[in-house]
Design a protein around this motif. Structure first.
Motif, PDB file in Angstrom:
ATOM      1  N   UNK A  14       0.837  -1.066   0.090  1.00 23.66           N
ATOM      2  CA  UNK A  14      -0.059   0.023   0.173  1.00 23.66           C
ATOM      3  C   UNK A  14       0.974   1.480  -0.316  1.00 23.66           C
ATOM      4  N   UNK A  15       2.398   1.301  -0.036  1.00 18.11           N
ATOM      5  CA  UNK A  15       3.078   2.083   0.019  1.00 18.11           C
ATOM      6  C   UNK A  15       2.823   3.493  -0.797  1.00 18.11           C
ATOM      7  N   UNK A  16       2.243   2.920  -2.265  1.00 16.53           N
ATOM      8  CA  UNK A  16       1.618   4.667  -3.288  1.00 16.53           C
ATOM      9  C   UNK A  16       0.994   5.785  -2.046  1.00 16.53           C
ATOM     10  N   UNK A  74      -8.987  -1.197   3.489  1.00 11.57           N
ATOM     11  CA  UNK A  74      -7.744  -1.618   3.826  1.00 11.57           C
ATOM     12  C   UNK A  74      -7.255  -1.469   5.008  1.00 11.57           C
ATOM     13  N   UNK A  75      -7.476  -0.960   5.459  1.00  8.65           N
ATOM     14  CA  UNK A  75      -6.179  -0.328   7.058  1.00  8.65           C
ATOM     15  C   UNK A  75      -7.715  -0.230   8.192  1.00  8.65           C
ATOM     16  N   UNK A  95      -4.690  -5.284   5.665  1.00  7.21           N
ATOM     17  CA  UNK A  95      -5.305  -6.278   4.488  1.00  7.21           C
ATOM     18  C   UNK A  95      -3.264  -7.410   4.480  1.00  7.21           C
ATOM     19  N   UNK A  96      -3.326  -8.390   4.492  1.00  6.93           N
ATOM     20  CA  UNK A  96      -1.710  -8.866   4.264  1.00  6.93           C
ATOM     21  C   UNK A  96      -2.379  -9.663   2.417  1.00  6.93           C
ATOM     22  N   UNK A  97      -2.947  -9.295   1.570  1.00 11.15           N
ATOM     23  CA  UNK A  97      -3.000 -10.132   0.788  1.00 11.15           C
ATOM     24  C   UNK A  97      -1.886 -10.796   0.866  1.00 11.15           C
ATOM     25  N   UNK A  98      -0.991 -11.609   0.806  1.00 12.75           N
ATOM     26  CA  UNK A  98      -0.508 -12.690   0.650  1.00 12.75           C
ATOM     27  C   UNK A  98      -1.503 -13.819   1.868  1.00 12.75           C
ATOM     28  N   UNK A  99      -1.388 -13.491   2.938  1.00 11.41           N
ATOM     29  CA  UNK A  99      -2.048 -13.896   4.093  1.00 11.41           C
ATOM     30  C   UNK A  99      -3.388 -14.364   4.268  1.00 11.41           C
ATOM     31  N   UNK A 100      -4.368 -12.811   3.444  1.00  4.85           N
ATOM     32  CA  UNK A 100      -5.731 -13.103   3.389  1.00  4.85           C
ATOM     33  C   UNK A 100      -5.813 -12.423   4.693  1.00  4.85           C
ATOM     34  N   UNK A 101      -5.298 -11.818   5.696  1.00  9.61           N
ATOM     35  CA  UNK A 101      -5.918 -11.831   7.198  1.00  9.61           C
ATOM     36  C   UNK A 101      -5.195  -9.804   7.033  1.00  9.61           C
ATOM     37  N   UNK A 102      -6.220  -9.716   8.106  1.00 11.47           N
ATOM     38  CA  UNK A 102      -5.414  -8.885   8.920  1.00 11.47           C
ATOM     39  C   UNK A 102      -4.653  -8.555   9.682  1.00 11.47           C
ATOM     40  N   UNK A 103      -3.793  -7.809  10.001  1.00  6.98           N
ATOM     41  CA  UNK A 103      -1.973  -7.880  10.337  1.00  6.98           C
ATOM     42  C   UNK A 103      -1.583  -6.858  11.274  1.00  6.98           C
TER      43      UNK A 103
END
Length: 123
Positions: A14-16, A74-75, A95-103
């Motif tokens: 999400x850096x952008x 997203x956050x 939201x962590x797109x690789x894990x599919x959960x919030x971190x």
């Protein structure tokens, strides 16, 4: 009252969004909401993103403007005592797109900025 804010410390995915200055545009559920428009590298239509208050879950949410007022984003960050997202004391979750959960995202935050006469943000 905060008139504009920026994100710092976002995860790489999400850096952008750190390039945007989110400006106050209205209240949602009784607290300030902030919006910024982005255009992707593929020159797709401009899409607006908003930070708003969700009183049902007592969280500030960030997501597409079309989701304003919901819990969908997203956050998010708990912020019952905060008057705006720059006042929160808890950690943001993304939201962590690789894990599919919030971190948890240590170091992620919103900072108030002042808008100069040319519309650029000044810390």
């Amino acid at each position: 009252m905060v008139s504009a804010l920026v994100f710092k410390g976002l995860p790489e995915t999400y850096k952008s969004f750190e390039a945007g200055t989110f400006v106050y545009n209205k209240d949602i559920h009784g607290k300030q909401a902030f919006v910024c428009a982005f255009r992707s590298a593929q020159q797709e239509p401009v899409e607006s993103y908003t930070i708003w208050w969700d009183p049902l879950k007592s969280i500030y949410v960030f997501g597409p403007a079309k989701s304003e007022g919901t819990s969908e984003g997203f956050f998010y960050v708990p912020g019952d005592e905060a008057t705006n997202p720059t006042d929160v004391k808890m950690q943001w979750l993304a939201y962590d797109t690789e894990k599919g959960e919030f971190a948890l995202v240590p170091g992620m935050r919103c900072e108030a900025v002042t808008l100069a006469a040319d519309g650029k943000a000044e810390s």
